[in-house]
Scaffold this active site. Sequence first.
Site, PDB file in Angstrom:
ATOM      1  N   CYS A 230      -3.586 -11.962   0.555  1.00 58.64           N
ATOM      2  CA  CYS A 230      -3.873 -10.529   0.513  1.00 58.64           C
ATOM      3  C   CYS A 230      -4.578 -10.191  -0.803  1.00 58.64           C
ATOM      4  CB  CYS A 230      -2.574  -9.733   0.624  1.00 58.64           C
ATOM      5  SG  CYS A 230      -2.861  -7.937   0.709  1.00 58.64           S
TER       6      CYS A 230
ATOM      7  N   ASP B  99      -3.937  -7.770  -2.583  1.00 52.39           N
ATOM      8  CA  ASP B  99      -2.957  -7.103  -3.445  1.00 52.39           C
ATOM      9  C   ASP B  99      -2.909  -7.741  -4.838  1.00 52.39           C
ATOM     10  OD1 ASP B  99      -0.283  -6.435  -4.623  1.00 52.39           O
ATOM     11  OD2 ASP B  99      -0.018  -5.392  -2.718  1.00 52.39           O
TER      12      ASP B  99
ATOM     13  N   ARG C 268      -0.705  -7.974  -6.920  1.00 52.46           N
ATOM     14  CA  ARG C 268       0.558  -8.609  -7.312  1.00 52.46           C
ATOM     15  C   ARG C 268       0.709 -10.027  -6.784  1.00 52.46           C
ATOM     16  NH1 ARG C 268       4.063  -3.951  -4.700  1.00 52.46           N
ATOM     17  NH2 ARG C 268       2.469  -4.385  -3.135  1.00 52.46           N
TER      18      ARG C 268
ATOM     19  N   HIS D  48       2.654 -11.214   2.125  1.00 50.79           N
ATOM     20  CA  HIS D  48       3.679 -10.813   1.151  1.00 50.79           C
ATOM     21  C   HIS D  48       4.427  -9.588   1.668  1.00 50.79           C
ATOM     22  CE1 HIS D  48       1.550  -7.236  -0.599  1.00 50.79           C
ATOM     23  NE2 HIS D  48       0.535  -7.838  -0.006  1.00 50.79           N
TER      24      HIS D  48
ATOM     25  N   CYS E  49       3.614  -5.281   1.854  1.00 49.33           N
ATOM     26  CA  CYS E  49       2.156  -5.278   2.002  1.00 49.33           C
ATOM     27  C   CYS E  49       1.689  -3.906   2.500  1.00 49.33           C
ATOM     28  CB  CYS E  49       1.721  -6.365   2.974  1.00 49.33           C
ATOM     29  SG  CYS E  49      -0.076  -6.485   3.140  1.00 49.33           S
TER      30      CYS E  49
END
Length: 209
Positions: A43, A45, A47, A99, A102
Amino acid sequence: MEKSYRLLLDNNRKWVEGQLQQDPQYFKKLASGQKPEYLWIGCSDSRVPANQITGTEPGDMFVHRNIANMVVHSDMNMLSVLSYAVEVLKVKHIIVCGHYECGGVIAAMGHKQFGLIDNWLRHIKDVYKLYASELESIADEKLRARRFVELNVTEQVYDLCKTTIVQNAWKNGQPLAVHGWVYGVDDGIIKDLEVSFTSEKDLHSVYQV
Ligand code: CO
């Protein structure tokens, strides 16, 4: 604003110095070519940084990231990365890593419009529909989202196995395994969903080409 942007360049120079102190040949070696064993589909993302959470270094991992780690079989970007990774770099493992928490998956469970991204979220909604009965049997919304993240990863693993790129590698006897993982942003732990494929034989026959 200018400062936070400059900081990145300052950090880069410090990083270069550190690497060269450990190994004066570090960048010369990297410049001679790459031979990564892994393709990571994760992803976007912020993080979930592929290298940091797996203890890997530059050169170890070929990476493709998009919102909610999707394998959309008309996505030229994903297909080009997959083709290059499998046919040229000959990676041994492809990892789809989703994750928990999400945003893409959570948005796809809802009924709000977000704009252009709704077209991307549609692909995730299609996965929801496939597993709607299992997902809707989970009353707790947080737990339902966590399960949806896992099922979405599993479905993207299947979608990779359905591509001619992956199936041709198997036909040619190339060692290649496709795995599904989920990363916990709240504890840092990667969970192996144990949905690994090393051949197309477990796919529905209509997808075997
Ligand atoms: Co995400």
